[in-house]
Design a protein around this motif. Structure first.
Motif, PDB file in Angstrom:
ATOM      1  N   ILE A  18      25.587  74.951   5.241  1.00 59.84           N
ATOM      2  CA  ILE A  18      26.964  74.446   5.309  1.00 59.84           C
ATOM      3  C   ILE A  18      27.890  75.659   5.222  1.00 59.84           C
ATOM      4  O   ILE A  18      27.997  76.285   4.168  1.00 59.84           O
ATOM      5  CB  ILE A  18      27.239  73.457   4.159  1.00 59.84           C
ATOM      6  CG1 ILE A  18      26.178  72.345   4.153  1.00 59.84           C
ATOM      7  CG2 ILE A  18      28.638  72.861   4.286  1.00 59.84           C
ATOM      8  CD1 ILE A  18      26.157  71.517   2.869  1.00 59.84           C
ATOM      9  N   GLY A  22      29.842  81.202   8.261  1.00 64.07           N
ATOM     10  CA  GLY A  22      30.727  82.359   8.204  1.00 64.07           C
ATOM     11  C   GLY A  22      29.936  83.644   8.054  1.00 64.07           C
ATOM     12  O   GLY A  22      28.757  83.721   8.396  1.00 64.07           O
ATOM     13  N   ARG A  23      30.591  84.659   7.510  1.00 66.32           N
ATOM     14  CA  ARG A  23      29.965  85.985   7.402  1.00 66.32           C
ATOM     15  C   ARG A  23      28.707  85.924   6.540  1.00 66.32           C
ATOM     16  O   ARG A  23      27.682  86.500   6.885  1.00 66.32           O
ATOM     17  CB  ARG A  23      30.954  86.971   6.777  1.00 66.32           C
ATOM     18  CG  ARG A  23      32.169  87.197   7.643  1.00 66.32           C
ATOM     19  CD  ARG A  23      32.917  88.452   7.332  1.00 66.32           C
ATOM     20  NE  ARG A  23      32.975  88.790   5.924  1.00 66.32           N
ATOM     21  CZ  ARG A  23      33.546  89.883   5.466  1.00 66.32           C
ATOM     22  NH1 ARG A  23      34.074  90.750   6.309  1.00 66.32           N
ATOM     23  NH2 ARG A  23      33.604  90.131   4.187  1.00 66.32           N
ATOM     24  N   LYS A  24      28.784  85.219   5.434  1.00 65.28           N
ATOM     25  CA  LYS A  24      27.623  85.184   4.530  1.00 65.28           C
ATOM     26  C   LYS A  24      26.647  84.076   4.934  1.00 65.28           C
ATOM     27  O   LYS A  24      25.435  84.211   4.740  1.00 65.28           O
ATOM     28  CB  LYS A  24      28.128  84.999   3.097  1.00 65.28           C
ATOM     29  CG  LYS A  24      27.114  85.244   2.038  1.00 65.28           C
ATOM     30  CD  LYS A  24      26.682  86.697   1.941  1.00 65.28           C
ATOM     31  CE  LYS A  24      25.526  86.840   0.948  1.00 65.28           C
ATOM     32  NZ  LYS A  24      24.797  88.101   1.100  1.00 65.28           N
ATOM     33  N   ASP A  41      29.937  72.798   9.678  1.00 67.91           N
ATOM     34  CA  ASP A  41      31.102  73.655   9.475  1.00 67.91           C
ATOM     35  C   ASP A  41      32.327  72.931  10.005  1.00 67.91           C
ATOM     36  O   ASP A  41      32.260  72.232  11.010  1.00 67.91           O
ATOM     37  CB  ASP A  41      30.927  75.013  10.193  1.00 67.91           C
ATOM     38  CG  ASP A  41      31.842  76.089   9.609  1.00 67.91           C
ATOM     39  OD1 ASP A  41      33.079  75.877   9.587  1.00 67.91           O
ATOM     40  OD2 ASP A  41      31.330  77.123   9.169  1.00 67.91           O
ATOM     41  N   THR A  42      33.439  73.095   9.306  1.00 73.32           N
ATOM     42  CA  THR A  42      34.680  72.463   9.756  1.00 73.32           C
ATOM     43  C   THR A  42      35.330  73.269  10.880  1.00 73.32           C
ATOM     44  O   THR A  42      36.256  72.785  11.529  1.00 73.32           O
ATOM     45  CB  THR A  42      35.672  72.348   8.571  1.00 73.32           C
ATOM     46  OG1 THR A  42      35.671  73.598   7.861  1.00 73.32           O
ATOM     47  CG2 THR A  42      35.278  71.235   7.616  1.00 73.32           C
ATOM     48  N   ASN A  44      32.786  78.587  14.895  1.00 73.63           N
ATOM     49  CA  ASN A  44      31.705  79.161  14.071  1.00 73.63           C
ATOM     50  C   ASN A  44      30.461  78.283  14.164  1.00 73.63           C
ATOM     51  O   ASN A  44      29.338  78.780  14.266  1.00 73.63           O
ATOM     52  CB  ASN A  44      32.135  79.268  12.602  1.00 73.63           C
ATOM     53  CG  ASN A  44      33.236  80.283  12.378  1.00 73.63           C
ATOM     54  OD1 ASN A  44      33.900  80.706  13.315  1.00 73.63           O
ATOM     55  ND2 ASN A  44      33.455  80.667  11.139  1.00 73.63           N
ATOM     56  N   ILE A  99      27.417  77.742   1.900  1.00 74.30           N
ATOM     57  CA  ILE A  99      27.818  79.151   1.787  1.00 74.30           C
ATOM     58  C   ILE A  99      29.295  79.186   2.152  1.00 74.30           C
ATOM     59  O   ILE A  99      29.680  79.473   3.296  1.00 74.30           O
ATOM     60  CB  ILE A  99      26.950  80.048   2.708  1.00 74.30           C
ATOM     61  CG1 ILE A  99      25.462  79.756   2.469  1.00 74.30           C
ATOM     62  CG2 ILE A  99      27.275  81.522   2.458  1.00 74.30           C
ATOM     63  CD1 ILE A  99      24.968  79.952   1.026  1.00 74.30           C
ATOM     64  N   LEU A 100      30.099  78.853   1.164  1.00 76.80           N
ATOM     65  CA  LEU A 100      31.504  78.489   1.386  1.00 76.80           C
ATOM     66  C   LEU A 100      32.435  79.318   0.527  1.00 76.80           C
ATOM     67  O   LEU A 100      32.038  79.837  -0.514  1.00 76.80           O
ATOM     68  CB  LEU A 100      31.696  77.017   0.984  1.00 76.80           C
ATOM     69  CG  LEU A 100      30.880  75.995   1.765  1.00 76.80           C
ATOM     70  CD1 LEU A 100      31.051  74.618   1.137  1.00 76.80           C
ATOM     71  CD2 LEU A 100      31.311  75.987   3.230  1.00 76.80           C
ATOM     72  N   VAL A 116      35.265  79.683  -2.343  1.00 81.28           N
ATOM     73  CA  VAL A 116      35.173  79.077  -3.672  1.00 81.28           C
ATOM     74  C   VAL A 116      35.957  77.755  -3.754  1.00 81.28           C
ATOM     75  O   VAL A 116      35.531  76.831  -4.431  1.00 81.28           O
ATOM     76  CB  VAL A 116      35.642  80.087  -4.742  1.00 81.28           C
ATOM     77  CG1 VAL A 116      35.712  79.459  -6.124  1.00 81.28           C
ATOM     78  CG2 VAL A 116      34.694  81.291  -4.745  1.00 81.28           C
ATOM     79  N   PRO A 142      36.411  75.095  -1.662  1.00 84.22           N
ATOM     80  CA  PRO A 142      35.661  73.857  -1.380  1.00 84.22           C
ATOM     81  C   PRO A 142      34.302  73.765  -2.068  1.00 84.22           C
ATOM     82  O   PRO A 142      33.665  72.699  -2.045  1.00 84.22           O
ATOM     83  CB  PRO A 142      35.474  73.895   0.147  1.00 84.22           C
ATOM     84  CG  PRO A 142      35.535  75.337   0.514  1.00 84.22           C
ATOM     85  CD  PRO A 142      36.450  75.987  -0.477  1.00 84.22           C
ATOM     86  N   VAL A 149      31.645  70.292  -2.524  1.00 85.70           N
ATOM     87  CA  VAL A 149      30.505  70.226  -1.595  1.00 85.70           C
ATOM     88  C   VAL A 149      29.188  70.263  -2.385  1.00 85.70           C
ATOM     89  O   VAL A 149      28.265  69.502  -2.074  1.00 85.70           O
ATOM     90  CB  VAL A 149      30.588  71.345  -0.532  1.00 85.70           C
ATOM     91  CG1 VAL A 149      29.347  71.345   0.347  1.00 85.70           C
ATOM     92  CG2 VAL A 149      31.846  71.182   0.329  1.00 85.70           C
ATOM     93  N   GLU A 161      26.933  79.939  -2.922  1.00 84.25           N
ATOM     94  CA  GLU A 161      27.294  81.351  -3.129  1.00 84.25           C
ATOM     95  C   GLU A 161      28.057  81.517  -4.441  1.00 84.25           C
ATOM     96  O   GLU A 161      28.249  80.581  -5.188  1.00 84.25           O
ATOM     97  CB  GLU A 161      28.072  81.903  -1.920  1.00 84.25           C
ATOM     98  CG  GLU A 161      27.224  82.803  -1.036  1.00 84.25           C
ATOM     99  CD  GLU A 161      26.559  83.987  -1.764  1.00 84.25           C
ATOM    100  OE1 GLU A 161      27.072  84.404  -2.815  1.00 84.25           O
ATOM    101  OE2 GLU A 161      25.526  84.484  -1.298  1.00 84.25           O
ATOM    102  N   LYS A 162      28.449  82.726  -4.695  1.00 85.75           N
ATOM    103  CA  LYS A 162      29.154  83.059  -5.937  1.00 85.75           C
ATOM    104  C   LYS A 162      30.525  83.619  -5.598  1.00 85.75           C
ATOM    105  O   LYS A 162      30.689  84.149  -4.494  1.00 85.75           O
ATOM    106  CB  LYS A 162      28.328  84.060  -6.759  1.00 85.75           C
ATOM    107  CG  LYS A 162      28.004  85.382  -6.016  1.00 85.75           C
ATOM    108  CD  LYS A 162      29.099  86.397  -6.160  1.00 85.75           C
ATOM    109  CE  LYS A 162      28.860  87.662  -5.420  1.00 85.75           C
ATOM    110  NZ  LYS A 162      30.070  88.445  -5.222  1.00 85.75           N
ATOM    111  N   LYS A 222      38.654  83.759   8.232  1.00 87.42           N
ATOM    112  CA  LYS A 222      39.133  83.903   9.618  1.00 87.42           C
ATOM    113  C   LYS A 222      40.661  83.950   9.705  1.00 87.42           C
ATOM    114  O   LYS A 222      41.216  84.878  10.299  1.00 87.42           O
ATOM    115  CB  LYS A 222      38.565  82.798  10.512  1.00 87.42           C
ATOM    116  CG  LYS A 222      38.764  83.083  11.990  1.00 87.42           C
ATOM    117  CD  LYS A 222      38.540  81.856  12.855  1.00 87.42           C
ATOM    118  CE  LYS A 222      37.097  81.720  13.272  1.00 87.42           C
ATOM    119  NZ  LYS A 222      36.899  80.680  14.305  1.00 87.42           N
TER     120      LYS A 222
END
Ligand SMILES: NC(=O)c1ccc[n+]([C@@H]2O[C@H](COP(=O)([O-])OP(=O)(O)OC[C@H]3O[C@@H](n4cnc5c(N)ncnc54)[C@H](O)[C@@H]3O)[C@@H](O)[C@H]2O)c1
Length: 373
Positions: free
Chosen positions: A9, A12-14, A35-36, A40, A71-72, A74, A76, A80, A95-96, A355
């Motif tokens: 989900i 992006g870059r990560k 992805d919204t 991407n 992998i969003l 912070v 959202p 999620v 992610e962190k 972005k």
């Protein structure tokens, strides 16, 4: 053998790095993306030839996902992660930093714990196997008793965004004990809820002392785990062990000798993300490979992921406690913090989509998962 189906989900870059790390793991396969951002999403669905969804909930309904990988940014992330837990996946690796507020982090951990879902937060240095190798040596008692953990590298300008990496390592070498109390000071404004540098002292419940410096010095980034009969050092990712000989009664720095051949040579990070493999895929980085392996191990061995969601929550609390100490006049602050509405916003590039902040032209080349021919 059936592989764990992964729903990524956030393309992006990560997210691209995590997707590649799952594709390379023999026990996982990328089953779908959500992805919204349609541009991407389309890019990653084409790379992997799998379905894409604008709403992650629809993906979870239709794709029999075992591991959700949000992998969003912070902002959202909490909704999620809780949504994925409610949808009944087996594991979640987000992610962190985990969240901005302690209350959000609490409900993320609770949503997973109450359902027996394995929950990891972050592609963390603490997931690297070399650190666990060092921990095993320390826990064997070879260096004596752990007394303190000293981060000379410092938190720089982020006690949450980047600082959570350091606090996660500090916890690891403190045996993942809880912090009893903390005294700290922040670099700029203690009243601000925004990320900034921090320094201070953390006293763990097992008596181990943690010291966080704010700025780097001549030693570069790193930390030392000081024990009664030896020292473990990580210096810019190079590991070393120093030990007193058995016949030395009262060790001093001069009487410690470097122990050779026990820990791996070279930097712990190994091959970093960014370059391309022979098939033209962007390498996700050895650390991201280790982070994905940790969530797979959690499922396979029924253990906690190395960088668990609970760890993510506790390192956020450590940073907030140090700032709270400054706010209250540098007094010692006891943990757990009672006020769960306390929060710490990471910088905008972590809080929200990159972005619009970077501009499409600069951003799009950075999310390419494959070499462009
Ligand atoms: N562990 C590390 O070393 C490391 C390194 C870089 C980034 N990060 C973290 O990774 C996270 C993401 O960073 P990034 O660089 O990939 O950001 P990014 O802006 O490049 O990507 C975020 C993606 O998430 C999508 N998205 C946002 N909200 C969504 C939602 N509700 N549902 C579905 N998709 C949604 C966006 O459209 C975008 O494609 C951040 O939290 C950052 O702190 C960690």
């Amino acid at each position: 053998m059936a592989k764990y189906r992964v729903g990524v989900i956030g393309c992006g870059r990560k997210g691209g790095q995590h997707a590649r790390a799952y594709a390379l793991n023999p026990l996982t396969e990328v089953a779908a993306f959500a992805d919204t951002d349609p541009e991407n999403l389309e890019l990653y669905c084409k790379y992997y030839g799998v379905p894409g969804y604008s709403d992650y909930r629809e993906m979870l309904e239709k794709e029999a996902v075992d591991i959700a990988a949000p992998i969003l940014p912070v902002r959202p992330n909490p909704e999620v992660v809780v949504g994925c837990a409610e949808a009944g996946v087996k594991a979640i690796l987000c992610e962190k930093p985990i969240a901005a507020s302690l209350a959000d982090a609490d409900r993320m951990v609770a949503a997973c714990q109450s359902r027996g879902i394995k929950f990891g937060a972050g592609d963390l240095d603490r997931n690297l196997p070399q650190y666990w190798q060092a921990l095993e040596i320390i826990e064997s008692g070879e260096l004596g008793e752990v007394k303190s953990i000293n981060f000379n590298g410092g938190s720089g300008t982020e006690m949450s965004g980047g600082g959570c990496q350091l606090f996660s390592l500090m916890r690891l070498f403190a045996g993942d004990a809880d912090v009893a109390w903390a005294i700290g000071w922040v670099a700029d404004d203690p009243q601000s809820d925004h990320d900034q540098g921090v320094a201070g002292y953390l006293r763990f419940t097992n008596g181990i002392e943690g010291f966080m410096h704010r700025e780097t010095d001549a030693r570069g980034n790193g930390f030392e785990v000081s024990c009664t009969r030896g020292v473990f050092r990580s210096s810019d990712g190079h590991l070393s062990l120093w030990k007193a000989a058995d016949d030395v009664d009262r060790p001093t720095w001069q009487t410690l000798s470097k122990v050779e051949g026990v820990l791996p040579e070279g930097r712990v990070y190994g091959r970093m993300s960014g370059d391309y493999d022979q098939e033209g895929w962007r390498w996700p980085g050895d650390r991201n490979i280790a982070s994905v392996q940790s969530i797979v191990d959690a499922l396979e061995k029924n253990i906690e992921p190395r960088g668990s969601g609970d760890n993510g929550r506790k390192v956020l609390e450590m940073a907030i406690a140090l700032r709270e100490s400054h706010r209250r006049g540098h007094v010692p602050v006891r943990l757990p913090l009672e006020d769960r509405s306390l929060r710490l916003f990471p910088k905008s590039s972590r809080m929200d989509n990159k972005k619009p902040q970077m501009g499409r032209e600069t951003y799009m080349p950075q999310i390419q998962g494959k070499r462009q021919t």
